[in-house]
Scaffold this motif. Sequence first.
Motif, mmCIF file in Angstrom:
data_model
loop_
_atom_site.group_PDB
_atom_site.id
_atom_site.type_symbol
_atom_site.label_atom_id
_atom_site.label_comp_id
_atom_site.label_asym_id
_atom_site.label_seq_id
_atom_site.Cartn_x
_atom_site.Cartn_y
_atom_site.Cartn_z
ATOM 1 N N ALA A 171 0.711 -1.455 -0.022
ATOM 2 C CA ALA A 171 -0.160 -0.060 -0.095
ATOM 3 C C ALA A 171 0.985 1.252 -0.102
ATOM 4 N N ALA A 172 2.140 1.208 0.412
ATOM 5 C CA ALA A 172 3.102 2.269 0.529
ATOM 6 C C ALA A 172 3.765 2.675 -0.678
ATOM 7 N N GLY A 173 3.634 1.514 -1.483
ATOM 8 C CA GLY A 173 4.418 1.789 -2.746
ATOM 9 C C GLY A 173 5.303 0.554 -3.193
ATOM 10 N N ALA A 174 5.596 -0.542 -2.325
ATOM 11 C CA ALA A 174 6.280 -1.603 -2.885
ATOM 12 C C ALA A 174 5.520 -2.348 -3.956
ATOM 13 N N VAL A 175 6.230 -2.911 -5.093
ATOM 14 C CA VAL A 175 5.685 -3.288 -6.094
ATOM 15 C C VAL A 175 6.249 -4.957 -6.272
ATOM 16 N N ALA A 176 5.377 -5.989 -6.143
ATOM 17 C CA ALA A 176 5.766 -7.317 -6.200
ATOM 18 C C ALA A 176 5.764 -7.712 -7.883
ATOM 19 N N ASP A 212 -0.320 4.667 -1.529
ATOM 20 C CA ASP A 212 -1.236 5.525 -0.939
ATOM 21 C C ASP A 212 -0.412 6.434 0.027
ATOM 22 N N ARG A 213 -0.158 7.775 -0.366
ATOM 23 C CA ARG A 213 0.822 8.831 0.316
ATOM 24 C C ARG A 213 -0.026 9.107 1.519
#
Length: 326
Positions: A171-176, A212-213
Amino acid sequence: MSRPSALVRILAAAVAAASLATPALADVGFRVLNIPDPSGAQIEVGVWYPTDAAAKPTPFGLASQTVAAGAPFKGERLPLVVMSHGNGGFFGSHYDTAIALAEAGFVAAALTHTGDNYRDQSRATDMPNRPRQLSLLVDHMLGAWPEKDRLDPARVGAFGFSSGGFTVLAAAGAVADPTRLGRHCGAHPEYFDCALIRASGPPKAWAQTTPDRRLKVIVSAAPAIGYAFTEASLKTLTMPIQLWQAEHDRVLPKPLYVEPVRAGLPTPPEFHFVKGADHFDFLPACAPEAVARAAAICTPTPGFDRSAFHVELNREVVRFFREKLR
């Protein structure tokens, strides 16, 4: 009357400073909400918050919680922490941490992930759905929730465990990278996540999650599929992060889950290595009569005091959010 000595004045100042640094604990109110999801069924949410009402022990899940159900709220401009449980859990999976946060003046809102909870495992491997739902929870708490004016929208944090630990990072921005799942399970078919994929199938779609900033601080305990996060996306996580690892985690064993996250962050996280602990020790201790009903998550780890550990866990989580969500 003589003037107080210098020593008395110093002691008085120290007491005053301590009272400011450690606010008195509040009683805790508790409510259950259902919030809309445009992509499916309503999402069940538990909310813990400060109140002046007297709390009392109440049966809850596999134990009990001391809360004032439905009590009025206390406080203004309160920080919010949203919470994401692990595979097969529910909104109350970390009720003791939620209570500790509410006692310290936070509002803690935890959701039951649709399709990945103890009642329904139909979407157990749909990992991209989890951060989307977490952002919907933030939307609701800051938008449609009747008590939204009691919250400070600039102070929002997230706590997650296992699949929830993945969720808050994503949700904070890490991409799998979904291709890494196949490679991982080819090499480690016996691992828990690979058995789950065999049973439930891989996600039907792996949509890109928009960061989600609003999430300013992250606490991730034993994050799932850490090996799948791309190095470039982990470098974008510049917010304060507290990361937890159990020494003897048999569900997400070293070194493929926590380690890639810890190594990939641009700034070293506040890292807690829990000696003697296993994976489910991050869940609160179960009532003795519940152990037989949920042996997999309730059976004590030999030589490890889960209840004592949760005193430390909750103290450190509350401290971290209090320091970083100023």
